[in-house]
Design a protein around this motif. Structure first.
Motif, PDB file in Angstrom:
ATOM      1  N   PHE A   6     -44.030 -18.172   7.220  1.00 16.08           N
ATOM      2  CA  PHE A   6     -44.234 -18.009   5.784  1.00 16.08           C
ATOM      3  C   PHE A   6     -43.430 -16.806   5.289  1.00 16.08           C
ATOM      4  CE2 PHE A   6     -46.683 -18.620   1.979  1.00 16.08           C
ATOM      5  CZ  PHE A   6     -46.754 -17.367   1.407  1.00 16.08           C
ATOM      6  N   SER A   7     -43.278 -15.820   6.142  1.00 16.83           N
ATOM      7  CA  SER A   7     -42.558 -14.588   5.771  1.00 16.83           C
ATOM      8  C   SER A   7     -41.144 -14.909   5.330  1.00 16.83           C
ATOM      9  CB  SER A   7     -42.450 -13.660   6.984  1.00 16.83           C
ATOM     10  OG  SER A   7     -43.689 -13.492   7.612  1.00 16.83           O
ATOM     11  N   ASP A   8     -40.636 -14.103   4.389  1.00 14.89           N
ATOM     12  CA  ASP A   8     -39.204 -14.196   4.158  1.00 14.89           C
ATOM     13  C   ASP A   8     -38.605 -12.815   4.335  1.00 14.89           C
ATOM     14  OD1 ASP A   8     -39.099 -14.403   0.500  1.00 14.89           O
ATOM     15  OD2 ASP A   8     -39.945 -12.933   1.885  1.00 14.89           O
ATOM     16  N   ASN A   9     -37.426 -12.579   3.791  1.00 14.56           N
ATOM     17  CA  ASN A   9     -36.789 -11.285   3.996  1.00 14.56           C
ATOM     18  C   ASN A   9     -36.342 -11.114   5.442  1.00 14.56           C
ATOM     19  OD1 ASN A   9     -36.006  -9.148   2.492  1.00 14.56           O
ATOM     20  ND2 ASN A   9     -38.088  -8.524   1.984  1.00 14.56           N
ATOM     21  N   MET A  10     -35.925 -12.217   6.047  1.00 17.11           N
ATOM     22  CA  MET A  10     -35.429 -12.155   7.421  1.00 17.11           C
ATOM     23  C   MET A  10     -33.933 -12.373   7.382  1.00 17.11           C
ATOM     24  SD  MET A  10     -36.406 -14.647  10.592  1.00 17.11           S
ATOM     25  CE  MET A  10     -38.132 -14.276  10.552  1.00 17.11           C
ATOM     26  N   ALA A  37     -41.323  -9.972  11.126  1.00 10.65           N
ATOM     27  CA  ALA A  37     -41.575 -11.394  11.368  1.00 10.65           C
ATOM     28  C   ALA A  37     -40.743 -11.955  12.508  1.00 10.65           C
ATOM     29  CB  ALA A  37     -41.332 -12.186  10.091  1.00 10.65           C
ATOM     30  N   ALA A  38     -39.488 -11.546  12.588  1.00 10.32           N
ATOM     31  CA  ALA A  38     -38.631 -12.113  13.631  1.00 10.32           C
ATOM     32  C   ALA A  38     -39.175 -11.790  15.013  1.00 10.32           C
ATOM     33  CB  ALA A  38     -37.210 -11.593  13.492  1.00 10.32           C
ATOM     34  N   ARG A  39     -39.651 -10.551  15.172  1.00  2.92           N
ATOM     35  CA  ARG A  39     -40.195 -10.152  16.466  1.00  2.92           C
ATOM     36  C   ARG A  39     -41.382 -11.022  16.855  1.00  2.92           C
ATOM     37  NH1 ARG A  39     -42.026  -5.457  15.262  1.00  2.92           N
ATOM     38  NH2 ARG A  39     -39.957  -4.575  15.077  1.00  2.92           N
ATOM     39  N   GLU A  40     -42.281 -11.228  15.900  1.00  2.00           N
ATOM     40  CA  GLU A  40     -43.459 -12.040  16.186  1.00  2.00           C
ATOM     41  C   GLU A  40     -43.076 -13.482  16.481  1.00  2.00           C
ATOM     42  OE1 GLU A  40     -46.597 -10.840  16.540  1.00  2.00           O
ATOM     43  OE2 GLU A  40     -45.692  -8.881  16.212  1.00  2.00           O
ATOM     44  N   ALA A  41     -42.077 -13.987  15.725  1.00  2.32           N
ATOM     45  CA  ALA A  41     -41.657 -15.373  15.947  1.00  2.32           C
ATOM     46  C   ALA A  41     -41.054 -15.525  17.340  1.00  2.32           C
ATOM     47  CB  ALA A  41     -40.656 -15.798  14.874  1.00  2.32           C
ATOM     48  N   ARG A  42     -40.289 -14.543  17.743  1.00  2.00           N
ATOM     49  CA  ARG A  42     -39.670 -14.583  19.075  1.00  2.00           C
ATOM     50  C   ARG A  42     -40.750 -14.644  20.144  1.00  2.00           C
ATOM     51  NH1 ARG A  42     -36.392 -10.350  18.074  1.00  2.00           N
ATOM     52  NH2 ARG A  42     -34.974 -11.561  16.783  1.00  2.00           N
ATOM     53  N   LYS A  43     -41.782 -13.791  19.971  1.00  2.00           N
ATOM     54  CA  LYS A  43     -42.885 -13.792  20.939  1.00  2.00           C
ATOM     55  C   LYS A  43     -43.552 -15.162  20.985  1.00  2.00           C
ATOM     56  CE  LYS A  43     -44.440  -9.201  19.938  1.00  2.00           C
ATOM     57  NZ  LYS A  43     -45.614  -8.512  19.373  1.00  2.00           N
ATOM     58  N   ALA A  44     -43.732 -15.761  19.810  1.00  2.00           N
ATOM     59  CA  ALA A  44     -44.389 -17.068  19.754  1.00  2.00           C
ATOM     60  C   ALA A  44     -43.580 -18.101  20.518  1.00  2.00           C
ATOM     61  CB  ALA A  44     -44.582 -17.498  18.311  1.00  2.00           C
ATOM     62  N   LEU A  45     -42.269 -18.107  20.303  1.00  2.00           N
ATOM     63  CA  LEU A  45     -41.414 -19.071  21.001  1.00  2.00           C
ATOM     64  C   LEU A  45     -41.456 -18.818  22.504  1.00  2.00           C
ATOM     65  CD1 LEU A  45     -38.271 -19.243  18.680  1.00  2.00           C
ATOM     66  CD2 LEU A  45     -40.084 -20.944  18.926  1.00  2.00           C
ATOM     67  N   ASP A  46     -41.489 -17.541  22.897  1.00  2.00           N
ATOM     68  CA  ASP A  46     -41.578 -17.216  24.321  1.00  2.00           C
ATOM     69  C   ASP A  46     -42.832 -17.810  24.938  1.00  2.00           C
ATOM     70  OD1 ASP A  46     -40.121 -13.851  24.128  1.00  2.00           O
ATOM     71  OD2 ASP A  46     -39.209 -15.849  24.355  1.00  2.00           O
ATOM     72  N   HIS A  47     -43.872 -17.945  24.116  1.00  2.00           N
ATOM     73  CA  HIS A  47     -45.113 -18.535  24.601  1.00  2.00           C
ATOM     74  C   HIS A  47     -45.171 -20.026  24.341  1.00  2.00           C
ATOM     75  CE1 HIS A  47     -46.810 -14.321  24.558  1.00  2.00           C
ATOM     76  NE2 HIS A  47     -47.195 -14.773  25.719  1.00  2.00           N
ATOM     77  N   ARG A  66     -42.836 -14.428  -1.294  1.00  2.00           N
ATOM     78  CA  ARG A  66     -42.801 -13.079  -0.752  1.00  2.00           C
ATOM     79  C   ARG A  66     -44.205 -12.585  -0.450  1.00  2.00           C
ATOM     80  NH1 ARG A  66     -37.964 -10.309  -1.815  1.00  2.00           N
ATOM     81  NH2 ARG A  66     -36.603 -11.509  -0.500  1.00  2.00           N
ATOM     82  N   ILE A  67     -44.303 -11.762   0.558  1.00  2.00           N
ATOM     83  CA  ILE A  67     -45.517 -10.980   0.722  1.00  2.00           C
ATOM     84  C   ILE A  67     -45.096  -9.520   0.755  1.00  2.00           C
ATOM     85  CG2 ILE A  67     -47.013 -12.656   1.841  1.00  2.00           C
ATOM     86  CD1 ILE A  67     -46.049 -11.546   4.465  1.00  2.00           C
ATOM     87  N   PRO A  68     -45.951  -8.613   0.397  1.00  2.00           N
ATOM     88  CA  PRO A  68     -45.558  -7.214   0.325  1.00  2.00           C
ATOM     89  C   PRO A  68     -45.034  -6.707   1.660  1.00  2.00           C
ATOM     90  CG  PRO A  68     -47.773  -7.512  -0.550  1.00  2.00           C
ATOM     91  CD  PRO A  68     -47.361  -8.814   0.039  1.00  2.00           C
ATOM     92  N   SER A  69     -44.019  -5.854   1.638  1.00  2.11           N
ATOM     93  CA  SER A  69     -43.455  -5.391   2.902  1.00  2.11           C
ATOM     94  C   SER A  69     -44.303  -4.315   3.533  1.00  2.11           C
ATOM     95  CB  SER A  69     -42.025  -4.890   2.707  1.00  2.11           C
ATOM     96  OG  SER A  69     -42.047  -3.851   1.756  1.00  2.11           O
ATOM     97  N   SER A  70     -45.013  -3.536   2.743  1.00  5.60           N
ATOM     98  CA  SER A  70     -46.091  -2.752   3.327  1.00  5.60           C
ATOM     99  C   SER A  70     -47.280  -3.343   2.621  1.00  5.60           C
ATOM    100  CB  SER A  70     -45.951  -1.275   2.999  1.00  5.60           C
ATOM    101  OG  SER A  70     -45.998  -1.118   1.618  1.00  5.60           O
TER     102      SER A  70
END
Lengths: 477, 515, 320
Positions: free
Chosen positions: B144-148, B127-137, C2-6
């Motif tokens: 919505f993702s967690d576990n960051m 998620a962090a990678r995608e968010a970074r790309k979004a901000l770059d744009h 949460r959403i599944p990690s895979s």
């Protein structure tokens, strides 16, 4: 107004992930599109790590520069046909007992039915064996040197079996000087390249050696050189995609060659045989464009730090890929895939052999499946629709680097063909290059039974990426 | 009379849609005739016979949709065609829910003019990678993702702050922006109240309370659950407050969160005076003094926050149905329970809802346990086994690993409900049913069999089983609040009108002695 | 949250019709026997050809069309009924690859259809009745029902003001159908075949009215033991060479009908006509009439024309 203030006025969303979230926005009448997201490299940790490493600014800059160099070599290559000659006379490293084949390296034992059929047929043709049974023994005996066409500057369509007496196109790169070779189309469906090897096939090969080849060689001695890149771009404007559909390309090539053929010393009857032979199938120029692509891509091979794919090929058992930075003959392989498409009457998918041939060099250059929008007529043959064709061309833009301004597609507003397949982009997006190709029967001796669409296995590109990441930055594991 | 044609290549609409399109097309003012048919040779033949044949029609193939308009002027033809094309796209969109997909964020941005928000719900490690790309744009981001990692969160939010962009999340499930509900949200009235929430279901609760009290929402900004932690420092809550302060349509601001880190609470509260608008602060369980001192309006519960906001927004207090606590009901239920039926079992899908009902129980009882208790002394040893008063948040990690969230898939809670319903020490089971966009399409209906079964079992055993249900939603959600509460009431479930009331009722039901 | 990690396949647990989570497994309830046998060989490759709320059509690598239908629809040739309210939330997209492995049909990246618990459906028609008094009665009743309840615009003509195109189309349909039936009753098969071919692709709807009429007619021409059994090759003579005359979805229905294979509701209707009671006719009629827009009425028109033909030919033979 501040950016947040603008967001307050209305949402125009790009949804990455659970599609439900896009649906509910659209349900409320607002704008949202979906990104069909896949974990880069299928989520494998080492791939993701490699991609992240390659994305670091200094390394990314090096790769971008190297890729620009590779792509400009592909685009600026100017392949021209300069002659025809026997493999033993022109192909580097060729010997009387060498058999070249399509795809990455493979041993006789592992070859599939079609390729074994072609090999045994070629051995009989070269009088290295008395009959097909004898040929199998000879092939297994160790007396024959098997090597990929690609490792001898050659390409070969379908089984790609190339032997000493076969006549080869000689295609020289005017810009960079390298030369590429390929043998001649046998035209029919029951042919050596498809694994057929009965008397009729051998007879035809003999005629090609004794009449066709020499006439073409003599004609080219008169012609000097033929600008293949020019003919290629015209062919694309006339409805070819230069892999499966070659009607225009063949007509253009022959138009150029005919006066020179007529001017040779051979008999009228023999010249007539040549014209009839070419007319019997539009596929005649197929190998010519393969050699053009090989010629251009070889010039882009061996550029340090470049992730551009310079070879895609298959031997019916494995799919092989080479990338520019890993110079020489470092192959990245994975299992050959099935080809999905309509079959000729009476054949079922179970009868198909797996994807085979060096013809994927056309897709590597940006033709074939990548240029399907040029060839509406091929679309039905491979089981698709015009929208599919346009879709492929648009989709392939996701995994390539630039457009080739010399070779354009009218239907897409004369957009240049997608050039410079980038290994990183394939692994990042999960989009695999699309290949449109013929389907050979899995057993030797039968031949072509259909045509369709296939893809390389992702594995090849993942292996290439990991090897590249390890090599560019010694600190990475 | 001019004839204009549109061909939609290889387009398959079902016959009912085609008929409807044809009827609508023929209903357009000022045209002579409209035809909507598949481009088969036979249909083309008829078009030729009635003088509606053009080169485009000629080229059409049997898998193409042919639309022909005949009208007195070329302009009328073209405007009719534009209308029909819009209908076509709408049909297409509503059928496939939005049409185009792209392979990467980058290509979506390239092709979508005016995109301003990326909603990211990919697995946490990506998620962090995608968010970074979004901000770059230059896109705002809803995560919505967690576990960051908190480091990634800080980096993203600082980068966003520098660009004047929002990063809502990680673990942000609710937002309403430009009157569009994002991810999990309810259909609430438009009004003049703006919300900045560090709790998803808490934000949802306040938004539906506001709706129920007659008020409405301008914007609902989510910040993600960790925004007010010590390290993140409330970056997004503050940016959200400032944006709402500048928004001319917003007259009142509401803040909702679990109690922030002390230092962060101070930072946030210090923003209040600069807002120049009333700010209602609901930091569940935090102190009134600090809020009032900073010039804010203190709210102890979500219900109180909504009520205050609506009144500050201009609604007359006399006109509001405040859904006062039903004291006779509490008496009645107390009477039905035996002395042994002592405990509250809260089985909640919403994290903040769980927090609130638990917090209210803790005001009266000491023996309160939970899977989300901060204090280890009050943490459940075995999450699967209740102890005394127990509140379970089914949205927490251990229940959602490799599974959908309970708002979407209630099966784990249903199983636990059956377990609790058999426990003779249980006084009341509290359950929330969350409606709205993104939620299960019948949360009550899917739980009903278990409820009926348990009630019947209790009846056979001669004890009263008290179930207290709270439905979070509005009449405009689908299914509606009314529909869901009616189903519950018919099954003998006691209905609470808000999360706050649910907490107050539950703790009241099990009070022993006194009176 | 949460959403599944895979994204492993996750079972919904929620009530059928709930928003579906990525990687969801759908269950096939009943599958056309021929389709099921094909899938059991394990080699099935294709792509999604079209997606509707109630139906997903799959184009097999060999060109044949197969269908996944939601649970509200009836069984049919090459059709699998899937336990789902509608396909809108599945995210299935056109051109998604379809493959079969381990007893599951995989559609695109996110959806699988589990075949393990599915039962096989065989649609087959009984033989033609010996005595046909009942059939005559039923035919009359059905015709009057069709006139009253059949959707206008296809085979059943509109009453009031219609566009020129619509009038022309209905006139053409009626005219060609009349010529077709006349030619058949005069046993002029070559002529009949020509008229039938002229109906393919004609009319409104995704399945043009002419096609639906022919599907109904072909179903009847394949009834074993009937006076017209096998006429026009059961329909195969008409469909041969007509691949370009109509779209792929309608062509698939025509091809199946010409091989004597039609959907369950049509089978039920024909069975009721042949062996049922007058009251028992209404529900099957209503069910077929509800198909599509004018498709139902067009199908019934074709069926009734076919039955009428059988009665006529049967009667004239009896008089010989």
């Amino acid at each position: 107004m501040s950016r947040i203030g603008q967001l307050f006025r209305g949402v125009n969303a790009i949804n990455v992930g659970v599609e439900l979230f896009k649906d509910t926005i659209v349900e409320q009448g607002a704008r949202a599109v979906q990104v069909d997201w896949h974990p880069p490299g299928g989520g494998k940790a080492e791939i993701v790590a490699a991609l992240d490493r390659l994305a670091s600014p200094s390394i990314a800059r090096r790769i971008e520069a190297a890729n620009q160099e590779a792509v400009s070599r592909i685009i600026n290559s100017h392949p021209v046909l300069v002659g025809f000659g026997r493999a033993i006379d022109v192909v580097p490293g060729m010997t009387k007992t060498t058999i070249l084949h399509a795809g990455p390296p493979i041993t006789w034992e592992r070859m599939n039915g079609a390729m074994k059929g072609a090999v045994t047929g070629a051995l009989v043709f070269e009088a290295l064996a008395g009959d097909l049974g004898d040929a199998a023994r000879v092939a297994a005996s160790g007396a024959i040197t098997f090597s990929p066409c690609h490792e001898h500057d050659c390409v070969g369509s379908m089984a790609g079996v190339t032997s000493a007496s076969m006549y080869m196109h000689v295609v020289r790169n005017k810009t960079y000087g390298n030369v590429a070779y390929t043998n001649l189309s046998e035209q029919m469906a029951k042919i050596l390249r498809m694994g057929a090897n009965d008397g009729s096939v051998i007879e035809r090969l003999e005629w090609m050696r004794d009449v066709l080849g020499p006439i073409l060689q003599a004609a080219m001695e008169r012609a000097g050189e033929i600008d293949l890149r020019l003919l290629l771009s015209q062919a694309l404007h006339m409805g070819d995609e230069c892999h499966n559909r070659n009607n225009a390309g063949t007509a253009l090539l022959m138009q150029t060659l005919t006066p020179h053929i007529l001017g040779t010393e051979f008999s009228a009857a023999q010249k007539r045989q040549v014209f009839d032979f070419v007319a019997s199938s539009d596929y005649f120029s197929g190998p010519t464009w393969m050699a053009l692509c090989k010629c251009a891509l070889d010039a882009a091979h061996g550029i340090a730090d470049s992730t551009i794919v310079t070879t895609m090929c298959r031997n019916g058992v494995e799919f092989g890929v080479r990338i520019s930075a890993m110079s020489g003959n470092t192959w990245f392989t994975g299992p050959a895939q099935s080809v999905i498409g309509p079959m000729f009457a009476g054949y079922k998918p179970e009868d198909s052999g797996l994807d085979i041939g060096d013809s994927a060099i056309t897709e590597t250059y940006g033709l074939g499946g990548f240029a399907m929008a040029s060839a509406p007529a091929i679309v039905a043959l491979v089981g698709g629709t015009i929208d599919d064709a346009i879709g492929f061309s648009v989709n392939m833009a996701e995994i390539t680097t630039a457009e080739n301004p010399n070779v354009t597609i009218p239907l897409l507003n004369f957009r240049g063909i997608a050039t410079g397949i980038d290994t990183r982009k394939i692994v990042q997006t999960g989009i695999l290059p699309v290949i449109s190709t013929a389907i050979a029967h899995k057993e030797a001796g039968i031949g072509m039974i259909g045509a369709g669409i296939t893809h390389p296995p992702a594995e090849c590109f993942e292996k290439a990426l990991l090897a590249f990441a390890a090599s560019i930055d010694p600190g990475s594991r | 009379m001019p004839v204009k044609v549109v061909i939609s290549a290889n387009t398959y609409f079902d016959s009912v849609s085609l008929m409807s399109l044809s009827t609508k097309a023929n209903g357009i003012q000022g045209i002579d005739q409209a035809v909507v048919v598949m481009g088969t040779e036979m249909n083309k033949g008829v078009l030729r016979n009635v003088g509606l044949f053009t080169p485009e029609v000629e080229d059409a193939r049997s898998g193409d949709l042919v639309i022909v308009i005949k009208a007195p002027t070329v302009e009328r033809c073209e405007s009719a065609l534009t209308e029909i094309e819009a209908l076509l796209r709408m049909r297409d969109t509503s059928r496939r829910g939005g049409g185009l997909t792209y392979a990467t964020l980058a290509s979506a941005v390239r092709h979508v003019a005016g995109a301003n928000l990326a909603i990211i719900s990919v697995p946490g490690e990506h998620a962090a990678r995608e968010a970074r790309k979004a901000l770059d744009h230059d896109l705002h981001v809803m995560l919505f993702s967690d576990n960051m990692s908190v480091e990634d969160e800080i980096e993203l939010k600082q980068a966003a702050h520098a660009k004047g962009l929002l990063v809502m999340g990680p673990d942000c499930g609710t937002a309403i922006l430009g009157h569009v509900g994002l991810c999990f949200a309810n259909a609430v009235r438009r009004g003049n109240i703006g919300i900045v929430g560090a709790s998803g279901t808490g934000s949802q609760e306040i938004s539906v309370r506001i709706h129920d009290f007659g008020g409405g929402i301008t914007q609902l900004i989510g910040t993600g659950g960790r925004d007010l932690s010590e390290r993140v420092g409330g970056i997004m809550m503050i940016d959200g407050m400032r944006a709402l302060a500048e928004d001319p349509a917003t007259a009142v601001i509401v803040l909702i969160s679990k109690p922030p880190a002390k230092r962060v609470a101070q930072k946030v509260l210090a923003e209040i005076r600069g807002c120049r608008k009333p700010v209602v602060v609901c930091f569940l369980g935090d102190s009134e003094e600090t809020v009032v001192h900073a010039g804010g309006q203190f709210a102890r519960t979500t219900k109180e926050a909504a009520l205050k906001a609506v009144i500050l927004g201009g609604k007359k207090e006399e006109e509001i149905n405040k859904r006062s606590l039903n004291l006779p009901l509490i008496e009645e239920v107390r009477g039905k329970l035996t002395s042994g039926q002592k405990y509250i079992r809260g089985l909640l899908c919403g994290g903040t809802l769980c927090d609130e009902v638990m917090f209210l129980a803790r005001e009266k009882y000491a023996n309160v346990y939970s899977n989300i208790a901060k204090d280890p002394a009050h943490r459940l040893q075995d999450v699967g086994q209740s102890r005394d008063h127990t509140f379970v948040d089914f949205g927490d990690d251990e229940f959602t690993r490799g599974r959908p969230h309970p708002i979407i898939d209630p099966s784990l809670r249903i199983a636990r409900f059956l377990q609790e319903a058999r426990d003779p020490a249980v006084g009341v089971i509290v359950m929330d049913f969350i409606l709205g966009f993104g939620a299960h399409d019948d949360p009550v209906g899917v739980t009903l069999p278990a409820i009926l079964e348990s009630k019947a079992l209790a009846a056979r055993e001669g004890r009263h089983l008290e179930i207290l249900g709270y439905v979070l939603g509005t009449e405009d959600d689908m299914p509606s609040l009314g529909d869901q509460t009616r189903q519950l009431a018919a099954a003998g479930v006691t209905i609470a009108s808000s999360c706050t009331n649910a907490g107050l009722l539950a703790r009241g039901f099990v009070e022993k002695g006194a009176r | 949250m949460r959403i599944p990690s895979s994204t492993p396949p996750v079972s919904s647990g929620g009530r059928p019709g709930a928003p579906i989570y990525p990687g969801h497994a759908l269950h096939a309830r009943t599958v056309d026997a021929r389709f099921l046998r094909r899938l059991e060989t394990g080699r099935f490759h294709g792509r999604v050809q079209s997606v509707f709320e109630g139906v997903v059509n799959i184009e097999h690598a060999g060109g044949e069309l197969f269908t996944l239908a939601c649970r509200d629809l009836d069984n049919g040739p090459n059709t699998a009924i899937v336990d789902i309210a509608g396909f809108g939330t599945t995210g299935i997209a056109v051109n998604a690859h379809v493959g079969c492995a381990d007893g599951e049909l995989r559609v695109g990246h996110r959806n699988t259809v589990v075949l393990a618990a599915a039962s096989a459906w065989e649609g087959g028609l009984s033989t033609y009745p010996g005595a046909n008094g009942r059939l005559r009665t039923h035919l009359r009743l059905a015709r009057s029902y069709l006139d009253r309840h059949g959707e206008r615009g296809g085979m059943v003509a509109h009453g009031g003001a219609e566009t020129e195109f619509a009038l022309e189309v209905t006139a053409a349909l009626e005219h060609r159908a009349t010529l077709l039936i006349e030619a058949l009753s005069q046993a002029n098969h070559a002529c009949a075949c020509r008229h039938a071919k002229s109906m393919i692709g004609l009319g409104p709807g995704l399945t043009p009215s002419g096609d639906d009429f022919l599907v109904g007619l072909f179903a009847v021409l394949n009834i074993a033991g009937s006076p017209c059994h096998g006429w026009l090759g059961g329909g195969t003579d008409v469909v041969a060479g007509a691949e370009r005359s109509t779209n792929a979805i309608s062509l698939a229905a025509l091809t199946q009908a010409a091989a004597g294979r039609v959907r369950e509701s049509i089978v039920t209707l024909i069975e009721s006509l042949m062996y049922g009671t007058p009251e028992g006719l209404i529900e099957p009629l209503r069910r077929v009439l509800a198909i599509g827009s004018t498709s139902g009425a067009d199908l019934v028109a074709g069926i009734l024309s076919g039955i009428e033909l059988n009665l006529q030919v049967g009667a004239s033979r009896a008089c010989q």
